[in-house]
Design a protein around this motif. Structure first.
Motif, short mmCIF file in Angstrom:
data_model
loop_
_atom_site.label_atom_id
_atom_site.label_comp_id
_atom_site.label_asym_id
_atom_site.label_seq_id
_atom_site.Cartn_x
_atom_site.Cartn_y
_atom_site.Cartn_z
N PHE A 120 -16.85 -23.90 -17.21
CA PHE A 120 -17.08 -23.80 -15.78
C PHE A 120 -18.39 -24.51 -15.48
O PHE A 120 -19.29 -24.52 -16.31
CB PHE A 120 -17.17 -22.34 -15.34
N ASP A 129 -20.62 -23.93 -12.70
CA ASP A 129 -21.74 -23.12 -12.22
C ASP A 129 -21.50 -21.62 -12.41
O ASP A 129 -21.97 -20.80 -11.62
CB ASP A 129 -22.07 -23.45 -10.76
N ILE A 130 -20.74 -21.29 -13.47
CA ILE A 130 -20.58 -19.90 -13.88
C ILE A 130 -20.89 -19.88 -15.38
O ILE A 130 -20.36 -20.70 -16.13
CB ILE A 130 -19.12 -19.42 -13.64
N PRO A 131 -21.78 -18.97 -15.84
CA PRO A 131 -22.09 -18.94 -17.28
C PRO A 131 -20.82 -18.78 -18.11
O PRO A 131 -19.93 -18.00 -17.74
CB PRO A 131 -23.00 -17.70 -17.42
N ASP A 132 -20.73 -19.51 -19.20
CA ASP A 132 -19.47 -19.57 -19.94
C ASP A 132 -19.69 -19.31 -21.45
O ASP A 132 -19.71 -20.24 -22.26
CB ASP A 132 -18.82 -20.93 -19.71
N PRO A 133 -19.83 -18.04 -21.85
CA PRO A 133 -20.03 -17.74 -23.27
C PRO A 133 -18.86 -18.15 -24.15
O PRO A 133 -19.05 -18.47 -25.33
CB PRO A 133 -20.21 -16.21 -23.29
N GLU A 134 -17.63 -18.14 -23.59
CA GLU A 134 -16.47 -18.55 -24.39
C GLU A 134 -16.59 -20.04 -24.76
O GLU A 134 -16.26 -20.43 -25.89
CB GLU A 134 -15.17 -18.31 -23.62
N GLU A 137 -19.26 -10.62 -21.09
CA GLU A 137 -19.43 -10.23 -19.68
C GLU A 137 -20.87 -9.81 -19.38
O GLU A 137 -21.42 -10.14 -18.33
CB GLU A 137 -18.44 -9.12 -19.32
N LEU A 138 -21.48 -9.08 -20.32
CA LEU A 138 -22.88 -8.67 -20.10
C LEU A 138 -23.81 -9.88 -20.11
O LEU A 138 -24.78 -9.94 -19.35
CB LEU A 138 -23.31 -7.67 -21.18
N ARG A 174 -23.00 -12.86 -19.14
CA ARG A 174 -22.83 -13.53 -17.84
C ARG A 174 -23.62 -12.82 -16.75
O ARG A 174 -24.20 -13.45 -15.87
CB ARG A 174 -21.35 -13.58 -17.48
N LEU A 175 -23.64 -11.50 -16.83
CA LEU A 175 -24.38 -10.71 -15.84
C LEU A 175 -25.88 -11.00 -15.95
O LEU A 175 -26.56 -11.21 -14.95
CB LEU A 175 -24.09 -9.23 -16.08
N ARG A 209 -27.08 -14.60 -14.70
CA ARG A 209 -26.68 -14.99 -13.36
C ARG A 209 -27.81 -15.73 -12.61
O ARG A 209 -27.58 -16.77 -11.99
CB ARG A 209 -26.30 -13.70 -12.61
N GLU A 210 -29.01 -15.19 -12.69
CA GLU A 210 -30.13 -15.81 -11.96
C GLU A 210 -30.45 -17.19 -12.52
O GLU A 210 -30.70 -18.13 -11.77
CB GLU A 210 -31.38 -14.91 -12.01
N MET A 242 -28.40 -19.15 -13.97
CA MET A 242 -27.31 -20.04 -13.56
C MET A 242 -27.52 -20.52 -12.13
O MET A 242 -27.30 -21.69 -11.83
CB MET A 242 -25.97 -19.31 -13.70
N LYS A 243 -27.98 -19.61 -11.25
CA LYS A 243 -28.21 -19.99 -9.86
C LYS A 243 -29.29 -21.07 -9.77
O LYS A 243 -29.15 -22.06 -9.06
CB LYS A 243 -28.62 -18.77 -9.02
#
Lengths: 140, 271
Positions: B204, B206-211, B238-239, B241-242, B245-246, B248-249
């Motif tokens: 992705f 602009d969404i963090p992508d650990p996968e 998921e954690l 990505r949480l 988030r900042e 990534m923004k």
């Protein structure tokens, strides 16, 4: 001739939508500098929009959301998404492990493209990502 | 007693033992260290899907790497300083474990430092005689949301790097455009006679992508022979990505200034 006029109107709508989206992004950026990340309250999730020939796909990142709490609604030109997030963080001490429970609300408003047929949308959740498929309106 | 309740000298931010300046970019080393052979310098800067930053953070954690230095960008815009335990630290940190030096940034690289930082990393790599400079990153893909397992690609410069890349058993980034520090490193590496590989995973934007990071790490393991277990990374995706988030923004804003949305993997010229 009618075809050409329709094409020009569509282009105009499209450009207006892009300008409106740009303005909203600027507003969101300015606003987020004041409120985030130091204030409590709803969390605005990250999102991406992909355009395909026959549909739009919107990905909204809602990690650790309770999937039963997700609502996706159309409100005017916007898609409104809400979900409850539950985080249980382990706090380890020397003697025992305890859990802190935190709850928060994800809230997101997304301006829809003018040719998006939002009432025919469908969505699913995969790995903490909300995937929304919105077909394009026929004839636009 | 310090404000944090610790005695002075306990667990403080290390004092640089040596510093080198490359066109305004300052590289600090907190201690004398030797990188074992074959030596790799691995760069993970905040970028598409934060794939590089997530990957390099995970490598540091899995290998138990120790912090041996940092990179400062003294005139970065907007003016900012990262603080840890009440003291300023460089925005980019260097971690070492045996033959791997990790370059990990805690903030997006400002556009005015993209060239300077890329060149500083290359000059430092030459001076330190690294065998291979490895960059880990993502490449935005509109089909990413359909794929459970993102695909990985390579791009390389230098004969030894190309030979290694060809043995990886993944597709090359055959045609397209790269934008950002990795693009500069790839383009300029030959001038420094440096072997470099960029490993990219579909991700992705602009969404963090650990996968996607896990995909890149699998290829990185094959490349270096280092076993990097990604189980924990995927379990905690998921954690992560949480938490990110900042970052990534902030990174999305920087990527937008850089014109990162023009980065594509497909033929640029149609004939």
């Amino acid at each position: 001739m009618d075809e050409e006029i329709r094409r020009l109107i569509n282009l105009m709508y499209r450009r207006l939508w892009e300008l409106r989206k740009e303005l909203e992004d600027v507003y969101e950026y300015s606003f987020s500098r004041i409120t985030s990340p130091y204030t409590r309250g709803p969390i605005e999730p990250l999102h991406s929009i992909y355009e395909f020939p026959d549909e739009y796909v919107i990905i909204v990142d809602i990690p650790v959301a309770d999937s039963s709490s997700i609502t996706v609604q159309v409100s005017g030109d916007y898609l409104e998404i809400k979900a409850r997030m539950i985080v249980r963080e382990a706090i380890e001490s020397m003697l025992h492990a305890e859990y802190r429970r935190e709850e928060a609300l994800y809230v997101k408003r997304i301006l829809l493209p003018p040719d998006a047929d939002a009432f025919s949308m469908r969505y699913r959740v995969s790995g903490g990502r909300l995937i929304i498929n919105i077909p394009k309106k026929a004839g636009l | 007693m310090s404000i944090s309740g610790e005695e002075p000298g306990e667990d403080l931010v290390p004092v640089p033992k040596r510093e080198e300046v490359y066109d305004g970019v300052v590289i600090y080393e907190y201690e004398d260290f030797v990188v074992q052979e074959p030596s790799y310098i691995v760069v993970g800067l905040p970028d598409t899907g934060l794939v590089g930053a997530i990957s390099v953070t995970h490598i540091a954690s899995e290998l138990g790497a120790i912090e041996v230095g940092g990179i400062d960008l003294p005139a970065m815009m907007p003016p900012m300083t990262l603080i840890r335990k009440g003291e300023p630290i460089p925005p980019i940190r260097l971690f070492l474990k045996d033959n791997v030096l990790l370059v990990l940034s805690e903030a997006p690289v400002p556009i005015n430092y993209v060239y300077k930082l890329s060149k500083a990393i290359m000059e430092y790599s030459v001076k330190r005689r690294f065998k291979l400079l490895v960059s880990l990153t993502g490449i935005a893909s509109p089909s990413r949301y359909r794929d459970e397992k993102p695909r990985a690609y390579w791009a390389a410069s230098g004969r030894e790097a190309l030979e290694k890349a060809l043995s990886l058993g993944i597709e090359s980034f055959d045609e397209g455009i790269l934008i950002g520090p990795y693009a500069v490193i790839l383009k300029e590496a030959s001038k420094y006679r440096l072997n470099t590989i960029v490993l990219l995973a579909e991700s992705f934007m602009d969404i963090p992508d650990p996968e996607a990071a896990a995909t890149v790490l699998k290829v990185f393991s094959d490349l270096t022979g280092l076993k990097i277990d990604t189980t924990k990374l995927l379990e905690e995706a998921e954690l992560i990505r949480l938490r990110m988030r900042e970052l990534m923004k902030q990174t999305t804003r920087t990527m937008s200034q850089m014109g990162k949305e023009l980065e594509v993997k497909h033929p640029v010229i149609y004939t």
